[in-house]
Enzyme design. Structure first.
Site, PDB file in Angstrom:
ATOM      1  N   ALA A 112     142.110 -17.400  69.074  1.00 43.39           N
ATOM      2  CA  ALA A 112     143.262 -17.225  68.159  1.00 43.39           C
ATOM      3  C   ALA A 112     144.321 -17.819  69.181  1.00 43.39           C
ATOM      4  CB  ALA A 112     143.413 -15.960  67.650  1.00 43.39           C
ATOM      5  N   TYR A 113     144.450 -17.166  70.563  1.00 46.46           N
ATOM      6  CA  TYR A 113     145.539 -17.438  71.353  1.00 46.46           C
ATOM      7  C   TYR A 113     145.412 -19.051  71.777  1.00 46.46           C
ATOM      8  CZ  TYR A 113     148.519 -17.675  75.635  1.00 46.46           C
ATOM      9  OH  TYR A 113     149.265 -17.982  76.669  1.00 46.46           O
ATOM     10  N   ALA A 114     144.357 -19.504  71.861  1.00 46.42           N
ATOM     11  CA  ALA A 114     144.213 -21.015  72.251  1.00 46.42           C
ATOM     12  C   ALA A 114     144.543 -21.877  71.008  1.00 46.42           C
ATOM     13  CB  ALA A 114     142.784 -21.339  72.895  1.00 46.42           C
TER      14      ALA A 114
END
Length: 247
Positions: free
Chosen positions: A155-157
């Site tokens: 999700a962060y990437a």
């Protein structure tokens, strides 16, 4: 063009109260830029950054802002213009990182990351593109994790990969304005955001994966931002991976 390094230039640094954002704010002040330190909740750390800049003879103010709120961002730029007469550089360093496998990540956590990392960058950049003076620069933040495909980072990437897609398009949309737009993609960097929740053994393992055999330092990243915010005018529409060769 060659951008003069003097007090006539002013920078807005979101997430400027801690970590990489603080290092960037301090470095731009050393370069001779006035600095607006944008922060979301930690007024004490924001004031500490301002005081550190003022101690070295620079000028800075701290402004609380939710980068995803267009009215707050508009007020941030208004404050910068009142304080320093205009804005030349915008650094989107505000970010949220929550690391969990996709199946375990709560959608509220997903939304929180994307609200700050993507929407926040979009809102600030949208305001900046109409406010920056000629010779200006927008520097967004991605991450080297977009190329590493590490579990728990999905999700962060994804939020940062979207920033990478946004930046070169915005550079082209700024045609004729003498404004550059780039993204900086740090590798593992020794900040509270990165170190939180990691064991010493894991940190050492990650550091050894880098051919430089260490974690990045916030100042390593600030060095590249300084170039993009100053005389690096022929770098435009790029994502620059600043990771010591980790990816």
């Amino acid at each position: 063009m060659t951008v003069p390094s003097n007090q006539s230039r002013a920078a807005v640094v979101t997430g400027g109260s801690r970590g990489i954002g603080r290092a960037v704010a301090l470095r731009l002040a050393v370069d001779g830029q006035d600095v607006v330190v944008g922060y979301v909740d930690n007024e004490t750390e924001a004031k500490s950054t301002v005081e550190a800049i003022e101690t070295t003879g620079g000028r800075a103010v701290a402004v609380q802002v939710d980068v995803a709120d267009e009215n707050g961002v508009r007020a941030l730029f208004d404050a910068a213009e009142r304080s320093f007469g205009g804005v030349d550089v915008v650094v989107n360093a505000a970010g949220v990182m929550i690391l969990k496998p996709v199946v375990q990540l709560d959608l509220d956590e997903f939304d929180r990351m994307h609200r700050t990392n993507l929407r926040g960058t979009f809102v600030v950049a949208r305001e900046a593109i109409g406010r920056l003076r000629a010779g200006g620069a927008i520097i967004n933040f991605s991450t080297s994790v977009t190329r590493l495909n590490l579990p728990s980072y999905a999700a962060y990437a994804a939020s940062k990969a979207a920033v990478e897609a946004l930046s070169p398009i915005l550079a082209k949309e700024a045609r004729g304005r003498d404004i550059t737009v780039n993204a900086v993609a740090p590798g593992p960097t020794a900040t509270a955001l990165f170190l939180e929740g990691k064991s010493d053994d894991l940190i050492q393992h990650i550091a050894k994966q880098n051919p430089m055999e260490r974690l990045g330092r916030p100042d390593d990243i600030a060095e590249v931002v300084s170039l993009l915010a100053g005389n690096g005018r022929w770098i435009n529409g790029q994502t620059i991976f600043v990771n010591g060769g980790a990816a």
